[in-house]
Design a protein around this motif. Structure first.
Motif, mmCIF file in Angstrom:
data_model
loop_
_atom_site.group_PDB
_atom_site.id
_atom_site.type_symbol
_atom_site.label_atom_id
_atom_site.label_comp_id
_atom_site.label_asym_id
_atom_site.label_seq_id
_atom_site.Cartn_x
_atom_site.Cartn_y
_atom_site.Cartn_z
ATOM 1 N N MET A 1 64.331 13.917 -79.215
ATOM 2 C CA MET A 1 63.574 13.110 -78.261
ATOM 3 C C MET A 1 63.154 13.973 -77.074
ATOM 4 N N ASP A 2 61.910 13.861 -76.690
ATOM 5 C CA ASP A 2 61.421 14.580 -75.527
ATOM 6 C C ASP A 2 62.194 14.114 -74.300
ATOM 7 N N GLU A 3 62.681 15.066 -73.522
ATOM 8 C CA GLU A 3 63.547 14.735 -72.392
ATOM 9 C C GLU A 3 62.807 14.047 -71.255
ATOM 10 N N LEU A 4 61.534 14.329 -71.091
ATOM 11 C CA LEU A 4 60.761 13.653 -70.053
ATOM 12 C C LEU A 4 60.499 12.201 -70.435
ATOM 13 N N ILE A 5 60.225 11.983 -71.711
ATOM 14 C CA ILE A 5 60.047 10.617 -72.222
ATOM 15 C C ILE A 5 61.367 9.855 -72.090
ATOM 16 N N ARG A 6 62.479 10.523 -72.366
ATOM 17 C CA ARG A 6 63.806 9.899 -72.229
ATOM 18 C C ARG A 6 64.011 9.399 -70.808
ATOM 19 N N SER A 7 63.607 10.189 -69.824
ATOM 20 C CA SER A 7 63.757 9.787 -68.433
ATOM 21 C C SER A 7 62.953 8.522 -68.134
ATOM 22 N N GLY A 8 61.710 8.487 -68.586
ATOM 23 C CA GLY A 8 60.871 7.306 -68.361
ATOM 24 C C GLY A 8 61.403 6.073 -69.068
ATOM 25 N N ILE A 9 61.853 6.242 -70.310
ATOM 26 C CA ILE A 9 62.419 5.112 -71.055
ATOM 27 C C ILE A 9 63.692 4.615 -70.369
ATOM 28 N N ALA A 10 64.538 5.546 -69.947
ATOM 29 C CA ALA A 10 65.791 5.160 -69.288
ATOM 30 C C ALA A 10 65.504 4.333 -68.036
ATOM 31 N N HIS A 11 64.555 4.800 -67.241
ATOM 32 C CA HIS A 11 64.191 4.059 -66.023
ATOM 33 C C HIS A 11 63.715 2.657 -66.387
ATOM 34 N N PHE A 12 62.765 2.592 -67.307
ATOM 35 C CA PHE A 12 62.189 1.308 -67.692
ATOM 36 C C PHE A 12 63.242 0.374 -68.288
ATOM 37 N N TRP A 13 64.059 0.883 -69.182
ATOM 38 C CA TRP A 13 65.054 0.061 -69.873
ATOM 39 C C TRP A 13 66.031 -0.538 -68.863
ATOM 40 N N PHE A 14 66.553 0.311 -67.964
ATOM 41 C CA PHE A 14 67.549 -0.194 -67.025
ATOM 42 C C PHE A 14 66.950 -1.233 -66.078
ATOM 43 N N VAL A 15 65.782 -0.955 -65.522
ATOM 44 C CA VAL A 15 65.205 -1.908 -64.575
ATOM 45 C C VAL A 15 64.823 -3.205 -65.283
ATOM 46 N N THR A 16 64.555 -3.149 -66.573
ATOM 47 C CA THR A 16 64.235 -4.351 -67.334
ATOM 48 C C THR A 16 65.490 -5.157 -67.660
ATOM 49 N N ILE A 17 66.603 -4.485 -67.917
ATOM 50 C CA ILE A 17 67.871 -5.213 -68.095
ATOM 51 C C ILE A 17 68.207 -5.972 -66.819
ATOM 52 N N HIS A 18 67.956 -5.338 -65.684
ATOM 53 C CA HIS A 18 68.122 -5.970 -64.376
ATOM 54 C C HIS A 18 69.514 -6.599 -64.228
ATOM 55 N N PRO A 19 70.570 -5.779 -64.367
ATOM 56 C CA PRO A 19 71.919 -6.350 -64.420
ATOM 57 C C PRO A 19 72.493 -6.808 -63.081
ATOM 58 N N ILE B 1 55.509 0.382 -74.448
ATOM 59 C CA ILE B 1 55.584 0.827 -73.055
ATOM 60 C C ILE B 1 54.793 2.121 -72.854
ATOM 61 N N THR B 2 53.845 2.371 -73.726
ATOM 62 C CA THR B 2 53.047 3.594 -73.669
ATOM 63 C C THR B 2 52.362 3.768 -72.320
ATOM 64 N N ASP B 3 51.735 2.721 -71.819
ATOM 65 C CA ASP B 3 51.030 2.833 -70.534
ATOM 66 C C ASP B 3 52.005 3.121 -69.395
ATOM 67 N N PHE B 4 53.187 2.495 -69.424
ATOM 68 C CA PHE B 4 54.180 2.772 -68.394
ATOM 69 C C PHE B 4 54.610 4.237 -68.466
ATOM 70 N N LEU B 5 54.853 4.738 -69.676
ATOM 71 C CA LEU B 5 55.282 6.131 -69.818
ATOM 72 C C LEU B 5 54.191 7.097 -69.363
ATOM 73 N N ALA B 6 52.932 6.784 -69.650
ATOM 74 C CA ALA B 6 51.838 7.640 -69.179
ATOM 75 C C ALA B 6 51.812 7.647 -67.659
ATOM 76 N N TRP B 7 51.987 6.474 -67.043
ATOM 77 C CA TRP B 7 52.041 6.394 -65.576
ATOM 78 C C TRP B 7 53.232 7.198 -65.061
ATOM 79 N N PHE B 8 54.394 7.027 -65.680
ATOM 80 C CA PHE B 8 55.615 7.720 -65.254
ATOM 81 C C PHE B 8 55.434 9.237 -65.319
ATOM 82 N N LEU B 9 54.869 9.721 -66.415
ATOM 83 C CA LEU B 9 54.665 11.170 -66.566
ATOM 84 C C LEU B 9 53.660 11.703 -65.551
#
Length: 177
Positions: free
Chosen positions: A55-73, A128-136
């Protein structure tokens, strides 16, 4: 309250409302309910600590951010922690104790586009492609800003002339790349 699972103080739903300065309260998305938090966090941490091979490490960072904020624990502080998790993933990718950029700081400088990108992805199903493009893109801007700041002090000491003109020239060169 910061640091408490949502539902710890009477809030049991999974709704996230707007915190945009000057904005009326607006429902952005429905996060997982409290009863699913344990499993959601377990799944997230398992993935974060053991990402898919290759897995690309930059993509991992964006996914991690998105996933956690979406869980919103938590009742509060989810965005701050999501930005920190994203920066942690980038620090792990850098394999260095020195970093000259912060995607978290860059996101804070562009809150409005952040909320728009986040909301668009949270309403877009699993894409979440558009979010990842924005994140990158924000990551690239953070790296450019970090590079300029890293060289600011040496430039001030060693180069004659107006530093602002020199930095403007550097920015124009980076924008062409």
């Amino acid at each position: 309250m910061p640091g408490f699972w949502k539902g710890s103080h009477g809030f049991t739903g999974g709704v996230s409302s707007s915190k945009r300065p000057g904005s009326p309260q607006k429902i952005h998305f429905e996060a997982p309910p409290r009863v699913r938090l344990g499993q959601e966090i377990h799944d997230f941490l398992t993935w974060f600590n053991h990402p898919p091979e290759g897995m690309d490490e930059l993509i991992r960072s964006g996914i991690a951010h998105f996933w956690f904020v979406t869980i919103h624990p938590f009742e509060d502080g989810n965005g701050r922690l999501a930005r920190t998790i994203g920066d942690l993933a980038l620090a792990q990718a850098d394999r260095s104790h020195l970093r000259f950029y912060s995607v978290s700081g860059q996101i804070m400088r562009n809150k409005e586009t952040y909320y728009d990108a986040l909301e668009g992805a949270q309403h877009g199903g699993l894409d979440i492609t558009d979010f990842l493009a924005w994140f990158l893109d924000e990551l690239l801007q953070a790296m450019r800003s970090g590079l300029l700041e890293a060289y600011r002090v040496p430039l001030e000491r060693h180069l004659p002339g107006n530093l602002d003109d020199i930095i403007a020239t550097l920015k124009r060169g980076m924008d062409r790349s």
